[in-house]
Design an enzyme around this catalytic site. Structure first.
Site, PDB file in Angstrom:
ATOM      1  N   THR A   1     -19.226 -91.887  12.607  1.00  0.00           N
ATOM      2  CA  THR A   1     -20.652 -92.350  11.957  1.00  0.00           C
ATOM      3  C   THR A   1     -21.689 -91.419  12.859  1.00  0.00           C
ATOM      4  O   THR A   1     -21.337 -90.791  13.785  1.00  0.00           O
ATOM      5  CB  THR A   1     -20.972 -93.662  12.245  1.00  0.00           C
ATOM      6  OG1 THR A   1     -20.890 -93.977  13.558  1.00  0.00           O
ATOM      7  CG2 THR A   1     -19.784 -94.612  11.501  1.00  0.00           C
TER       8      THR A   1
ATOM      9  N   CYS B   1     -22.288 -91.407  17.200  1.00  0.00           N
ATOM     10  CA  CYS B   1     -20.879 -91.821  17.859  1.00  0.00           C
ATOM     11  C   CYS B   1     -20.753 -90.692  18.782  1.00  0.00           C
ATOM     12  O   CYS B   1     -19.491 -90.691  19.210  1.00  0.00           O
ATOM     13  CB  CYS B   1     -19.720 -91.844  16.787  1.00  0.00           C
ATOM     14  SG  CYS B   1     -19.478 -90.029  16.186  1.00  0.00           S
TER      15      CYS B   1
ATOM     16  N   GLU C   1     -22.339 -80.978  12.319  1.00  0.00           N
ATOM     17  CA  GLU C   1     -23.338 -81.287  11.315  1.00  0.00           C
ATOM     18  C   GLU C   1     -22.457 -80.869  10.283  1.00  0.00           C
ATOM     19  O   GLU C   1     -22.937 -80.132   9.147  1.00  0.00           O
ATOM     20  CB  GLU C   1     -24.809 -80.686  11.129  1.00  0.00           C
ATOM     21  CG  GLU C   1     -25.394 -81.130  12.292  1.00  0.00           C
ATOM     22  CD  GLU C   1     -25.664 -82.672  12.481  1.00  0.00           C
ATOM     23  OE1 GLU C   1     -25.409 -83.257  11.701  1.00  0.00           O
ATOM     24  OE2 GLU C   1     -26.278 -83.210  13.434  1.00  0.00           O
ATOM     25  N   ALA C   2     -21.089 -80.315  10.088  1.00  0.00           N
ATOM     26  CA  ALA C   2     -20.288 -79.782   9.189  1.00  0.00           C
ATOM     27  C   ALA C   2     -20.284 -80.600   7.852  1.00  0.00           C
ATOM     28  O   ALA C   2     -19.575 -79.934   6.937  1.00  0.00           O
ATOM     29  CB  ALA C   2     -18.636 -79.505   9.925  1.00  0.00           C
TER      30      ALA C   2
END
Ligand SMILES: [Zn+2]
Length: 225
Positions: free
Chosen positions: A10, A13, A87-88
Protein backbone atom coordinates in the site's frame (compact mmCIF):
# COMPACT_ATOMS: atom_id res chain seq x y z
CA UNK A 1 20.81 -15.41 -12.59
CA UNK A 2 19.36 -11.95 -12.95
CA UNK A 3 15.83 -11.52 -11.63
CA UNK A 4 12.79 -9.32 -12.05
CA UNK A 5 11.51 -8.68 -8.54
CA UNK A 6 8.43 -6.72 -7.50
CA UNK A 7 8.08 -5.26 -4.01
CA UNK A 8 4.45 -4.41 -3.67
CA UNK A 9 2.32 -2.81 -0.99
CA UNK A 10 0.00 0.00 0.00
CA UNK A 11 1.02 3.62 0.22
CA UNK A 12 3.08 4.45 3.31
CA UNK A 13 4.49 0.93 3.53
CA UNK A 14 8.07 2.14 3.12
CA UNK A 15 8.64 1.19 -0.53
CA UNK A 16 10.67 4.23 -1.50
CA UNK A 17 12.76 3.99 1.66
CA UNK A 18 13.53 0.38 0.80
CA UNK A 19 14.34 1.35 -2.81
CA UNK A 20 16.87 3.91 -1.56
CA UNK A 21 18.32 1.43 0.91
CA UNK A 22 18.70 -1.18 -1.82
CA UNK A 23 20.50 1.29 -4.09
CA UNK A 24 22.81 2.17 -1.21
CA UNK A 25 23.60 -1.51 -0.56
CA UNK A 26 24.42 -2.16 -4.21
CA UNK A 27 26.68 0.89 -4.40
CA UNK A 28 28.48 -0.14 -1.24
CA UNK A 29 29.45 -3.27 -3.22
CA UNK A 30 30.75 -1.14 -6.11
CA UNK A 31 27.80 -2.09 -8.27
CA UNK A 32 26.49 0.51 -10.71
CA UNK A 33 22.77 1.03 -11.23
CA UNK A 34 20.17 3.10 -12.96
CA UNK A 35 17.25 4.50 -10.98
CA UNK A 36 13.86 5.25 -12.46
CA UNK A 37 10.68 6.71 -11.02
CA UNK A 38 7.44 8.29 -12.16
CA UNK A 39 5.37 11.03 -10.54
CA UNK A 40 7.36 11.04 -7.31
CA UNK A 41 5.78 13.26 -4.66
CA UNK A 42 8.86 15.51 -4.67
CA UNK A 43 8.66 16.21 -8.41
CA UNK A 44 10.39 15.08 -11.60
CA UNK A 45 13.59 13.06 -11.72
CA UNK A 46 13.85 12.45 -7.99
CA UNK A 47 13.19 9.35 -5.91
CA UNK A 48 12.24 10.44 -2.41
CA UNK A 49 11.05 8.72 0.75
CA UNK A 50 8.79 10.05 3.45
CA UNK A 51 11.71 9.82 5.84
CA UNK A 52 13.40 12.66 3.97
CA UNK A 53 16.01 10.83 1.89
CA UNK A 54 16.18 11.31 -1.86
CA UNK A 55 18.35 10.65 -4.90
CA UNK A 56 18.43 11.58 -8.57
CA UNK A 57 16.36 9.32 -10.84
CA UNK A 58 15.35 9.07 -14.49
CA UNK A 59 11.76 10.21 -14.92
CA UNK A 60 9.64 7.61 -16.73
CA UNK A 61 7.17 8.84 -19.33
CA UNK A 62 4.68 6.66 -21.22
CA UNK A 63 6.86 6.73 -24.35
CA UNK A 64 10.11 5.82 -22.58
CA UNK A 65 11.54 2.51 -23.80
CA UNK A 66 13.60 0.89 -21.03
CA UNK A 67 15.29 -1.44 -23.51
CA UNK A 68 16.48 1.49 -25.67
CA UNK A 69 17.66 3.49 -22.64
CA UNK A 70 19.68 0.62 -21.19
CA UNK A 71 21.15 -0.53 -24.52
CA UNK A 72 22.22 3.04 -25.30
CA UNK A 73 23.74 3.35 -21.83
CA UNK A 74 25.77 0.16 -22.38
CA UNK A 75 26.70 1.14 -25.94
CA UNK A 76 28.35 4.27 -24.54
CA UNK A 77 30.59 1.99 -22.52
CA UNK A 78 28.85 2.62 -19.22
CA UNK A 79 28.04 -0.10 -16.74
CA UNK A 80 24.66 -1.16 -15.43
CA UNK A 81 24.51 -3.98 -12.92
CA UNK A 82 20.98 -3.30 -11.73
CA UNK A 83 17.88 -1.20 -12.26
CA UNK A 84 15.72 0.15 -9.45
CA UNK A 85 12.25 1.30 -10.49
CA UNK A 86 10.01 3.12 -8.04
CA UNK A 87 6.32 3.94 -8.60
CA UNK A 88 6.25 1.04 -11.07
CA UNK A 89 2.47 0.83 -10.73
CA UNK A 90 2.36 3.79 -13.12
CA UNK A 91 4.46 2.04 -15.81
CA UNK A 92 2.69 0.61 -18.86
CA UNK A 93 2.38 -3.12 -19.44
CA UNK A 94 4.76 -2.78 -22.40
CA UNK A 95 7.37 -1.12 -20.17
CA UNK A 96 7.21 -4.04 -17.72
CA UNK A 97 7.82 -6.37 -20.68
CA UNK A 98 10.88 -4.29 -21.63
CA UNK A 99 12.17 -4.71 -18.08
CA UNK A 100 11.68 -8.48 -18.26
CA UNK A 101 13.67 -8.54 -21.52
CA UNK A 102 16.49 -6.56 -19.88
CA UNK A 103 16.67 -9.23 -17.17
CA UNK A 104 16.58 -12.15 -19.60
CA UNK A 105 18.77 -10.89 -22.41
CA UNK A 106 21.17 -8.51 -20.68
CA UNK A 107 21.43 -10.30 -17.35
CA UNK A 108 20.69 -7.14 -15.37
CA UNK A 109 18.78 -7.34 -12.08
CA UNK A 110 15.59 -5.28 -12.08
CA UNK A 111 13.84 -4.47 -8.82
CA UNK A 112 10.49 -2.70 -9.00
CA UNK A 113 8.59 -1.03 -6.19
CA UNK A 114 4.95 -0.08 -6.46
CA UNK A 115 1.49 0.19 -5.05
CA UNK A 116 -0.58 -2.90 -5.77
CA UNK A 117 -4.07 -1.51 -6.26
CA UNK A 118 -5.69 1.87 -6.78
CA UNK A 119 -8.33 3.65 -4.70
CA UNK A 120 -11.04 1.49 -6.32
CA UNK A 121 -9.16 -1.69 -5.22
CA UNK A 122 -8.28 -2.42 -8.88
CA UNK A 123 -4.75 -3.34 -9.89
CA UNK A 124 -2.65 -0.64 -11.51
CA UNK A 125 -1.53 -1.64 -15.06
CA UNK A 126 2.16 -1.78 -14.14
CA UNK A 127 1.48 -3.82 -11.00
CA UNK A 128 -0.76 -6.22 -12.90
CA UNK A 129 1.92 -6.94 -15.51
CA UNK A 130 4.53 -7.34 -12.76
CA UNK A 131 2.36 -9.88 -10.95
CA UNK A 132 2.16 -11.75 -14.26
CA UNK A 133 5.85 -11.58 -15.21
CA UNK A 134 8.02 -11.12 -12.12
CA UNK A 135 10.30 -13.91 -10.94
CA UNK A 136 9.33 -12.96 -7.38
CA UNK A 137 6.67 -10.77 -5.83
CA UNK A 138 7.20 -9.68 -2.28
CA UNK A 139 4.29 -8.05 -0.48
CA UNK A 140 5.61 -5.45 1.93
CA UNK A 141 3.88 -5.55 5.27
CA UNK A 142 5.71 -2.68 6.89
CA UNK A 143 3.47 -1.19 9.54
CA UNK A 144 1.09 0.88 7.43
CA UNK A 145 -1.83 1.27 9.80
CA UNK A 146 -5.45 2.26 9.43
CA UNK A 147 -6.69 4.96 11.84
CA UNK A 148 -8.24 2.11 13.88
CA UNK A 149 -4.82 0.52 14.37
CA UNK A 150 -5.46 -2.51 12.14
CA UNK A 151 -3.03 -3.29 9.33
CA UNK A 152 -3.83 -1.07 6.35
CA UNK A 153 -4.37 -3.02 3.15
CA UNK A 154 -6.25 -0.55 0.93
CA UNK A 155 -5.61 2.88 -0.52
CA UNK A 156 -8.49 5.33 -0.28
CA UNK A 157 -8.86 8.54 -2.26
CA UNK A 158 -10.28 11.40 -0.23
CA UNK A 159 -11.68 14.49 -1.94
CA UNK A 160 -12.36 17.41 0.37
CA UNK A 161 -12.47 15.02 3.32
CA UNK A 162 -14.88 12.54 1.71
CA UNK A 163 -13.79 9.11 0.48
CA UNK A 164 -14.60 8.35 -3.16
CA UNK A 165 -14.46 5.10 -5.14
CA UNK A 166 -14.93 6.43 -8.67
CA UNK A 167 -12.77 8.64 -10.84
CA UNK A 168 -9.59 8.64 -12.89
CA UNK A 169 -7.02 6.07 -11.85
CA UNK A 170 -4.09 8.47 -11.52
CA UNK A 171 -4.52 11.73 -9.64
CA UNK A 172 -1.46 12.81 -7.70
CA UNK A 173 -2.37 13.65 -4.14
CA UNK A 174 -1.97 16.76 -2.01
CA UNK A 175 -2.81 18.94 -4.97
CA UNK A 176 -5.85 21.00 -5.88
CA UNK A 177 -7.42 19.31 -8.91
CA UNK A 178 -9.03 21.06 -11.85
CA UNK A 179 -12.16 21.62 -9.79
CA UNK A 180 -10.07 23.06 -6.94
CA UNK A 181 -10.89 20.14 -4.69
CA UNK A 182 -8.24 18.84 -2.34
CA UNK A 183 -7.26 15.29 -3.29
CA UNK A 184 -5.60 13.19 -0.59
CA UNK A 185 -4.92 9.53 -0.02
CA UNK A 186 -5.29 7.53 3.15
CA UNK A 187 -4.52 3.90 3.89
CA UNK A 188 -7.32 1.92 5.51
CA UNK A 189 -8.00 -1.63 6.66
CA UNK A 190 -10.47 -3.50 4.44
CA UNK A 191 -13.31 -3.11 6.94
CA UNK A 192 -13.06 0.65 6.96
CA UNK A 193 -12.40 0.80 3.23
CA UNK A 194 -15.64 -1.10 2.59
CA UNK A 195 -17.52 1.19 4.97
CA UNK A 196 -16.03 4.29 3.35
CA UNK A 197 -14.91 5.33 6.81
CA UNK A 198 -11.75 7.38 6.54
CA UNK A 199 -10.31 9.06 9.62
CA UNK A 200 -12.23 12.29 8.97
CA UNK A 201 -15.57 10.46 8.76
CA UNK A 202 -14.67 8.48 11.87
CA UNK A 203 -13.95 11.66 13.82
CA UNK A 204 -17.25 13.15 12.71
CA UNK A 205 -19.09 9.99 13.77
CA UNK A 206 -17.42 9.94 17.17
CA UNK A 207 -18.20 13.62 17.73
CA UNK A 208 -21.90 13.07 17.11
CA UNK A 209 -23.32 11.14 20.11
CA UNK A 210 -26.55 10.08 18.38
CA UNK A 211 -24.73 8.54 15.39
CA UNK A 212 -23.08 5.51 16.95
CA UNK A 213 -21.42 2.80 14.89
CA UNK A 214 -24.06 0.08 14.56
CA UNK A 215 -21.79 -2.75 15.60
CA UNK A 216 -19.49 -1.53 18.34
CA UNK A 217 -18.27 -5.05 18.97
CA UNK A 218 -16.32 -5.29 15.73
CA UNK A 219 -15.79 -1.65 14.85
CA UNK A 220 -13.18 0.14 16.91
CA UNK A 221 -14.27 3.47 18.29
CA UNK A 222 -12.05 6.14 16.77
CA UNK A 223 -9.81 8.08 19.12
CA UNK A 224 -11.20 11.49 20.00
CA UNK A 225 -9.37 14.73 19.39
ZN1 LIG B 1 -9.63 0.29 10.19
Amino acid sequence: MAELVFFSGTMDCGKSTLALQMDHNHRARQRVGLIFTKLDRMGESVLSSRLGLSTHAHEVTDDLDFWDVVVEHLTHGQRADYLICDEAQFFTGAQIEQLARIVDELGIDVTCFGITADFRTELFPGSKRLFELADRVQVLQVAALCWCGARATHNARIIDGVMVVEGEQVVVGDTASASDSLVEYEVLCRRHYMRRMNSHAARLASATPDVLPFDLDVCAVPPRG
